[in-house]
Enzyme design. Structure first.
Site, mmCIF file in Angstrom:
data_model
loop_
_atom_site.group_PDB
_atom_site.id
_atom_site.type_symbol
_atom_site.label_atom_id
_atom_site.label_comp_id
_atom_site.label_asym_id
_atom_site.label_seq_id
_atom_site.Cartn_x
_atom_site.Cartn_y
_atom_site.Cartn_z
ATOM 1 N N GLU A 62 0.064 -11.105 -1.279
ATOM 2 C CA GLU A 62 0.880 -9.957 -1.669
ATOM 3 C C GLU A 62 2.078 -10.401 -2.492
ATOM 4 O OE1 GLU A 62 1.119 -6.133 0.806
ATOM 5 O OE2 GLU A 62 3.036 -7.107 1.222
ATOM 6 N N LYS B 275 -2.443 4.007 -2.766
ATOM 7 C CA LYS B 275 -1.786 4.990 -1.903
ATOM 8 C C LYS B 275 -1.654 6.336 -2.619
ATOM 9 C CE LYS B 275 1.137 1.726 0.670
ATOM 10 N NZ LYS B 275 2.534 1.354 0.985
ATOM 11 N N GLU C 252 -0.075 5.807 7.290
ATOM 12 C CA GLU C 252 -0.859 5.313 8.415
ATOM 13 C C GLU C 252 -0.017 5.250 9.691
ATOM 14 O OE1 GLU C 252 -2.298 3.041 4.682
ATOM 15 O OE2 GLU C 252 -0.404 3.780 5.524
ATOM 16 N N HIS D 127 -18.059 -24.863 12.844
ATOM 17 C CA HIS D 127 -19.418 -24.374 13.069
ATOM 18 C C HIS D 127 -19.705 -23.122 12.244
ATOM 19 C CE1 HIS D 127 -20.165 -27.134 16.473
ATOM 20 N NE2 HIS D 127 -18.857 -27.042 16.617
ATOM 21 N N GLY E 69 8.841 -6.235 3.543
ATOM 22 C CA GLY E 69 8.035 -6.019 4.730
ATOM 23 C C GLY E 69 7.394 -7.275 5.269
ATOM 24 N N ARG E 70 6.840 -8.110 4.383
ATOM 25 C CA ARG E 70 6.142 -9.311 4.853
ATOM 26 C C ARG E 70 7.096 -10.418 5.257
ATOM 27 N NH1 ARG E 70 5.447 -8.118 -0.259
ATOM 28 N NH2 ARG E 70 5.978 -9.524 -1.972
ATOM 29 N N LYS F 9 10.320 1.824 7.790
ATOM 30 C CA LYS F 9 11.673 1.921 7.245
ATOM 31 C C LYS F 9 11.998 3.357 6.840
ATOM 32 C CE LYS F 9 13.093 -1.394 4.539
ATOM 33 N NZ LYS F 9 13.316 -2.256 3.344
#
Length: 550
Positions: A352, A514, A211, A383, A266-267, A205
């Site tokens: 979050e 951050k 990153e 398993h 964001g999510r 944005k």
């Protein structure tokens, strides 16, 4: 008021004591119609919650708790564009991104739908041009690969959906995702693609995410080094961002820039231009089906009475186990390989959102919030970790998801898959008594064993059961069904946040790391030993510098 002060919370605490000896197996034996009362439907999605440690009284008290937490009022406030994200003073309107009615959606008194529809229309035009071969790369060849560069919600949502909807992918287009700052991530993707036929989507944005921009610059440098054509950045790079100045400086054309809004977290952003990678590979029509599926869930959540409201019921069941039975985790177990990333996506969405210790008014919360969400696809998980689900000392409520039909039918394999889906929830609920275990031994080769050995095997093969699970069954994993499933869980998370009195729409805890990382990055640039941090961090940084120098 704090949730523990609600009258329903006090009543639930007393009710919980009454259910100490309850076993769901006994409830089924006493009431053959139990499923009829404890299941719900959302379109073609069937949700069975009859295998939970609940009675009619439990559900009534949980509904009263939702009413006392003012879930209907807060729900309407969200859909109406009120600034319910108080810490950031923002509306929460990801639902507007999939709004299908002609009615306005207001934010600050202004209808946001014209802007939403304008961006969607531009996305459709661009996607059709790429898919149809009208939008070409520098050598006049059609694109064969799409590389989405983002992180968090700008990566995991689109990645999960494109994985889930793989049967609907365009024959020519492959989709790749780069998120990790670890250079291995971007290098592994770049080794698979041809610069002349690759389209890069930079999703940030602000166009400043550390990153994302580091990976974007690496991709840009790789592209220029392999083509010698810096001017072609405008043909091969797209931005999903609102920072037009930075996007332009990167070399991306205005017509290849798609924006979204600060009322989109964001999510919760895959429904916006952040989902351009989805639209490119499944097409605008299928993307619209995804939106319509989510809208169906929105309408159900907004207008269905609490007692029949699927997201509300699932939220209340989570509160019931987390707040009254000591459950600390929640497992999401899709018996659908296409949903392999669904547990990870819901892990981010839930943890979050509700992993908070401060309530909406800035006070320390008085109870545990936010379960640890985890899971893997079945039958692989059987398993791996199902042993703990069946016989471990921890209570782990589970969601099982499965499609009645497969996109890739092969012999009897889908029936084998579904037989495990049904059997696991039954086994978790029923268990196996010591008498049943002993009877099995009597009818096996173990019958001749010594009494001590038989006693040990009887204990080891007994299962208490009474482990709660929800079964979610749907005809086929289509874009519409997937949209409904995602939105269903979004609203479940929101309701739990309301009951726990936390703001589900900020993520302040993400920011501290951050900020400190920027300070540490400066310390890593020189060779001199570092002493400005705590003893452990100093020692680790200095050890890294010694290792690097070798």
């Amino acid at each position: 008021m704090p949730p523990t002060d609600h009258p329903a919370w006090t009543a639930l605490r007393e009710h919980r004591r009454e259910l100490d000896s309850l076993h769901v197996r006994d409830l089924f034996e006493a009431d053959p119609g139990r499923f009829g009362r404890f299941h719900a439907e959302l379109g073609d999605v069937l949700v069975d919650f009859s295998k939970h440690r609940i009675t009619n009284v439990t559900l009534r008290l949980l509904i009263e708790l939702a009413e006392q937490a003012q879930v209907p009022r807060w729900t309407e406030a969200m859909f109406s564009g009120e600034r319910i994200n108080r810490s950031e003073d923002r509306a929460v309107l990801h639902t507007a991104l999939r709004h299908q009615a002609a009615t306005p959606v207001l934010e600050g008194g202004r209808d946001v739908m014209p802007d939403v529809r304008e961006v969607l229309a531009r996305m459709r035009t661009y996607a059709r041009a790429v898919r149809g071969g009208q939008q070409l790369g520098r050598t006049k060849l059609p694109f064969t690969d799409v590389v989405n560069i983002g992180i968090g919600g700008s990566d995991l949502g689109p990645k999960m959906v494109t994985t889930a909807l793989a049967p609907y992918h365009h024959d020519r287009l492959r989709c790749h995702f780069v998120s990790n700052i670890d250079p291995t991530d971007v290098q592994q993707v770049l080794r698979q693609v041809d610069p002349n036929t690759t389209l890069f989507l930079i999703v940030s944005k602000t166009f400043t995410t550390q990153e994302t921009m580091a990976n974007a610059r690496s991709a840009r440098a790789w592209f220029v080094a392999n083509t010698g054509d810096e001017a072609a950045i405008a043909k091969h790079f797209v931005a999903i961002s609102t920072n037009h100045e930075a996007v332009s400086a990167f070399g991306i054309a205005p017509e290849a820039t798609f924006g979204f809004w600060d009322w989109v977290g964001g999510r919760f952003s895959l429904w916006s231009a952040v989902g351009l990678s989805i639209m490119l590979v499944i097409g605008p029509q299928r993307f619209d089906e995804l939106l319509r599926g989510a809208y169906r869930a929105d309408e159900h959540f907004r207008h269905t009475p609490l007692a029949h409201n699927v997201p509300v019921i699932l939220a209340l069941l989570g509160v019931w186990y987390h707040g009254f039975w000591g459950a600390e985790t929640h497992a999401i177990l899709p018996y659908d390989q296409n949903l392999s990333l669904f547990p990870a996506y819901m892990q981010q969405a839930d943890m979050e959102s509700n992993g908070k210790q401060i309530d909406r008014d800035g006070r320390r919360v008085a109870l545990d919030t936010g379960p640890i969400v985890w899971g893997e696809p079945g039958t692989n998980g059987q398993h791996a970790f199902y042993q703990l689900l069946h016989q471990g000392t921890r209570l782990v409520p589970c969601d099982f998801l499965a499609a009645a039909n497969s996109h890739a039918p092969l012999g009897a394999q889908h029936e084998i898959l579904l037989s495990n889906f049904f059997a696991q929830t039954e086994a978790l609920m029923r268990g196996r008594s010591r008498e049943e275990a002993a009877a099995l031994l009597d009818n096996s080769s173990a019958a001749s064993l010594s009494p001590d050995r038989r006693e040990l095997l009887t204990a080891a093969t007994s299962f208490h059961g009474n482990r709660p699970s929800t079964s979610i069954l749907y005809p086929l994993l289509t874009p519409g069904i997937l949209g409904s499933l995602i939105a269903l869980y979004e609203h479940k998370i929101f309701v739990q946040g309301l009951i726990w009195e936390v703001n589900s729409f900020d993520q302040m805890g993400v920011e501290l790391g951050k900020t400190l990382a920027q300070d540490v990055l400066r310390d890593l640039e020189g060779e001199a030993p570092v002493s400005s941090h705590d003893a452990s961090t100093n020692a680790l940084i200095n050890a890294y510098k010694r290792m690097r120098s070798r």
